[in-house]
Design an enzyme around this catalytic site. Sequence first.
Site, mmCIF file in Angstrom:
data_model
loop_
_atom_site.group_PDB
_atom_site.id
_atom_site.type_symbol
_atom_site.label_atom_id
_atom_site.label_comp_id
_atom_site.label_asym_id
_atom_site.label_seq_id
_atom_site.Cartn_x
_atom_site.Cartn_y
_atom_site.Cartn_z
ATOM 1 N N TYR A 24 -2.371 12.078 -14.191
ATOM 2 C CA TYR A 24 -1.808 13.096 -13.512
ATOM 3 C C TYR A 24 -2.415 14.487 -13.753
ATOM 4 C CZ TYR A 24 1.460 9.302 -12.659
ATOM 5 O OH TYR A 24 2.021 8.332 -12.494
ATOM 6 N N HIS A 101 1.219 11.902 -3.623
ATOM 7 C CA HIS A 101 1.036 11.410 -5.054
ATOM 8 C C HIS A 101 0.004 12.134 -5.661
ATOM 9 C CE1 HIS A 101 4.024 8.474 -3.740
ATOM 10 N NE2 HIS A 101 3.190 8.122 -2.781
ATOM 11 N N SER A 103 -1.608 10.904 -7.958
ATOM 12 C CA SER A 103 -2.796 9.721 -8.210
ATOM 13 C C SER A 103 -2.731 8.879 -7.218
ATOM 14 C CB SER A 103 -2.305 9.039 -9.460
ATOM 15 O OG SER A 103 -1.065 8.100 -8.988
HETATM 16 C C1 DQA Z 1 2.975 9.125 -8.471
HETATM 17 C C2 DQA Z 1 2.594 7.661 -8.477
HETATM 18 C C3 DQA Z 1 3.821 6.856 -8.579
HETATM 19 O O1 DQA Z 1 3.205 5.421 -8.664
HETATM 20 C C4 DQA Z 1 4.287 6.957 -10.091
HETATM 21 O O2 DQA Z 1 5.513 6.201 -10.290
HETATM 22 C C5 DQA Z 1 4.719 8.580 -10.401
HETATM 23 C C6 DQA Z 1 3.977 9.383 -9.736
HETATM 24 C C7 DQA Z 1 2.112 10.094 -8.531
HETATM 25 O O3 DQA Z 1 2.353 11.621 -8.241
HETATM 26 O O4 DQA Z 1 0.818 9.645 -8.591
HETATM 27 O O5 DQA Z 1 5.547 8.959 -10.955
HETATM 28 O O6 DQA Z 1 4.099 9.284 -7.500
#
Ligand code: DQA
Length: 149
Positions: A24, A101, A103
């Site tokens: 992240y 997201h 990631s």
């Molecule tokens: C996320 C990806 C999800 O799989 C994970 O549970 C997160 C963050 C992202 O921003 O990459 O908490 O949403």
Amino acid sequence: MKKKIIIINGPNLNLLGEREQSQYGSITFDQLKKKCIEKTNELNLDLKFIQSNIEGEIVTIIQNARKEYDGMIINAAGFTHTSVSIRDALDIFKKPIIELHLSNIYKREEFRHKSMISNVVTGIICGLGGNGYILAINAMHELIKNGNR
Ligand code: DQA
């Protein structure tokens, strides 16, 4: 009148900067919020930036947003992969929605490859870190201007 958008952040995103930096990045939640406020000010959009760790609370936020906001950006975090209720609430929001997201969920564990919400959103941005939020705001600005869902 100024168009209004809401960015909803799901569980654990309040700990950005502290959690899994390899996935992240090092940007903190407050820094990310500040960048989003700057961008929306530049585009003359009104922004609500919100975070919750609670599924039901997110459902209520989405329900209430349908009367007030012109577009929604949502990083549902872990609930992306599990929540039928968040998916159903999003389906009731008949305006543009961007799934976001930090990631690239398709490059990670298999359980993250399934998103419950992708088939009720307008578009998806993932894998571009904090910059994805800025890209999503730009894209939402265009969607609202063009009146698209
Ligand atoms: C996320 C990806 C999800 O799989 C994970 O549970 C997160 C963050 C992202 O921003 O990459 O908490 O949403």
